[in-house]
Design a protein around this motif. Structure first.
Motif, PDB file in Angstrom:
ATOM      1  N   GLU A  56       0.830  -1.208   0.000  1.00 46.89           N
ATOM      2  CA  GLU A  56       0.000   0.000   0.000  1.00 46.89           C
ATOM      3  C   GLU A  56       0.867   1.263   0.000  1.00 46.89           C
ATOM      4  O   GLU A  56       0.413   2.326  -0.374  1.00 46.89           O
ATOM      5  N   HIS A  57       2.132   1.121   0.399  1.00 43.86           N
ATOM      6  CA  HIS A  57       3.020   2.286   0.454  1.00 43.86           C
ATOM      7  C   HIS A  57       3.272   2.895  -0.931  1.00 43.86           C
ATOM      8  O   HIS A  57       3.543   4.078  -1.045  1.00 43.86           O
ATOM      9  N   GLN A  58       3.127   2.082  -1.963  1.00 43.01           N
ATOM     10  CA  GLN A  58       3.366   2.571  -3.329  1.00 43.01           C
ATOM     11  C   GLN A  58       2.276   3.555  -3.771  1.00 43.01           C
ATOM     12  O   GLN A  58       2.451   4.308  -4.725  1.00 43.01           O
ATOM     13  N   LEU A 101       1.149   5.245   5.461  1.00 39.62           N
ATOM     14  CA  LEU A 101       2.396   5.475   6.211  1.00 39.62           C
ATOM     15  C   LEU A 101       2.507   4.636   7.466  1.00 39.62           C
ATOM     16  O   LEU A 101       1.526   4.073   7.953  1.00 39.62           O
ATOM     17  N   ASP A 102       3.766   4.569   7.948  1.00 35.49           N
ATOM     18  CA  ASP A 102       4.070   3.863   9.190  1.00 35.49           C
ATOM     19  C   ASP A 102       4.441   4.904  10.230  1.00 35.49           C
ATOM     20  O   ASP A 102       5.258   5.787   9.963  1.00 35.49           O
ATOM     21  N   PHE A 103       3.832   4.773  11.427  1.00 29.87           N
ATOM     22  CA  PHE A 103       4.093   5.728  12.510  1.00 29.87           C
ATOM     23  C   PHE A 103       4.956   5.122  13.611  1.00 29.87           C
ATOM     24  O   PHE A 103       4.988   3.909  13.799  1.00 29.87           O
ATOM     25  N   TRP A 139       1.200   0.085  13.337  1.00 27.44           N
ATOM     26  CA  TRP A 139       1.842   1.331  12.871  1.00 27.44           C
ATOM     27  C   TRP A 139       1.433   1.749  11.450  1.00 27.44           C
ATOM     28  O   TRP A 139       1.692   2.843  11.024  1.00 27.44           O
ATOM     29  N   HIS A 140       0.789   0.822  10.720  1.00 26.57           N
ATOM     30  CA  HIS A 140       0.543   1.013   9.292  1.00 26.57           C
ATOM     31  C   HIS A 140      -0.889   1.532   9.022  1.00 26.57           C
ATOM     32  O   HIS A 140      -1.865   0.811   9.180  1.00 26.57           O
ATOM     33  N   TRP A 141      -0.992   2.803   8.614  1.00 24.37           N
ATOM     34  CA  TRP A 141      -2.292   3.452   8.418  1.00 24.37           C
ATOM     35  C   TRP A 141      -2.439   3.948   6.980  1.00 24.37           C
ATOM     36  O   TRP A 141      -1.494   4.455   6.404  1.00 24.37           O
TER      37      TRP A 141
END
Ligand SMILES: [Zn+2]
Length: 305
Positions: free
Chosen positions: A213-215, A220-222, A268-270
């Motif tokens: 999903e980052h692509q 993002l990861d917090f 962490w992944h939103w």
């Protein structure tokens, strides 16, 4: 005797004459009276005729006027009815035009909205390696985890992210960005690094390149300064609790919550999916991957509203 007789003889003609003239006088008088009466009668008849004819004329005029009025009234009513009919037609036409232009506007908006932004990814359906978000912007370095280099985020979603980070800070919660947009290549490198460190176990927590999903640029990861920018342990932080409570208000949702059958738990992944979808998911106590793609697609048009 003789005298009497002659007197009588004289008297009779005289009387007769008087009587005759009296009679004649009377006859004349009565004649003239008769004539006068006749004349009066004639005059009266004439007058009556005149009155009658003028009355007839007026009646006729009035009748013709009222029939003219009736005809005009009919004509007017007919025109009003036609006008109303035309107005109704125009209104229907106007509604149709509005509907059409509304549909065109919707289609136009939808055609300009990247449908990948609300796509569910899996090992079956993945993002093309050449996919690049329409517009990326750098995230203010003040929000980055210590030691992180420049991070990029989808330009249209960036205001929502910055609002969320500012509001969290105002609540005394320090959220930091560890990783945001990652290209296919970066993802491939990262996967390589994970594989080197963790061996095949890396498959359980790092998506294969091509379906991260980052692509998308909207994920993002917090971390928090307390964790020194690492991801592990984030699920137990106050920052995570704050996100669970408020992230939907800014359009963010947790892609892989605890206990999901889809992927390993990644607190962490939103992912940014828009306020409407994020709020509805939270209300339904569901995660993004729980819902049917067709249901999710309905939210695409208002993702940045
Ligand atoms: Zn992530």
């Amino acid at each position: 005797m003789e005298t009497k007789k002659s007197q009588k003889t004289l008297l009779i003609p005289a009387l007769s004459g008087l009587l005759l003239s009296l009679l004649l006088g009377l006859a004349y008088y009565s004649y003239t009276q008769h004539e006068r009466i006749l004349m009066l009668l004639q005059e009266r008849n004439f007058f009556l005729l005149e009155v009658a004819s003028s009355t007839d004329l007026r009646v006729a005029e009035a009748q013709s006027a009222s029939s003219t009025i009736a005809a005009l009234t009919l004509e007017r009513d007919d025109l009003i009815a036609k006008l109303e009919q035309e107005e109704t037609k125009n209104e229907a036409f106007e509604r149709q035009i509005k509907k059409i232009s509304g549909t065109v506007g919707r289609l136009d908006k939808l055609s300009k909205t990247d449908e990948e932004l609300l796509q569910k990814y899996s090992k079956v359906y993945f993002l093309n390696e050449n996919y690049i978000p329409s517009r990326l912007k750098t995230i203010d370095s003040a929000f980055l985890a210590a030691g992180r280099k420049e991070q990029y985020f989808h330009a249209d979603a960036l205001p929502y992210l910055e609002d969320m980070l500012k509001d969290a800070k105002a609540d005394g919660v320090n959220l930091t960005v560890v990783s945001a947009y990652r290209s296919f290549e970066t993802q491939a490198e990262l996967k390589g690094a994970y594989l080197q460190s963790y061996g095949s176990g890396a498959n359980t927590f790092s998506a294969d390149q091509g379906y991260s999903e980052h692509q998308l640029g909207t994920t993002l990861d917090f971390s928090t300064p307390d964790l020194d920018g690492s991801l592990g342990g984030f699920g137990g932080t106050e920052a995570y609790a704050w996100l669970k409570e408020h992230a939907h208000e800014y359009g963010f949702t947790l892609s892989y919550p605890e206990g999901n059958s889809y992927y390993v738990y990644e607190p962490w992944h939103w992912r940014f999916v828009g306020e409407d979808l994020a709020s509805d998911l939270r209300r339904a106590d569901a995660s993004f991957y729980d819902w049917d793609q067709r249901k999710i697609d309905e939210y695409l048009i208002k993702i940045f509203d």
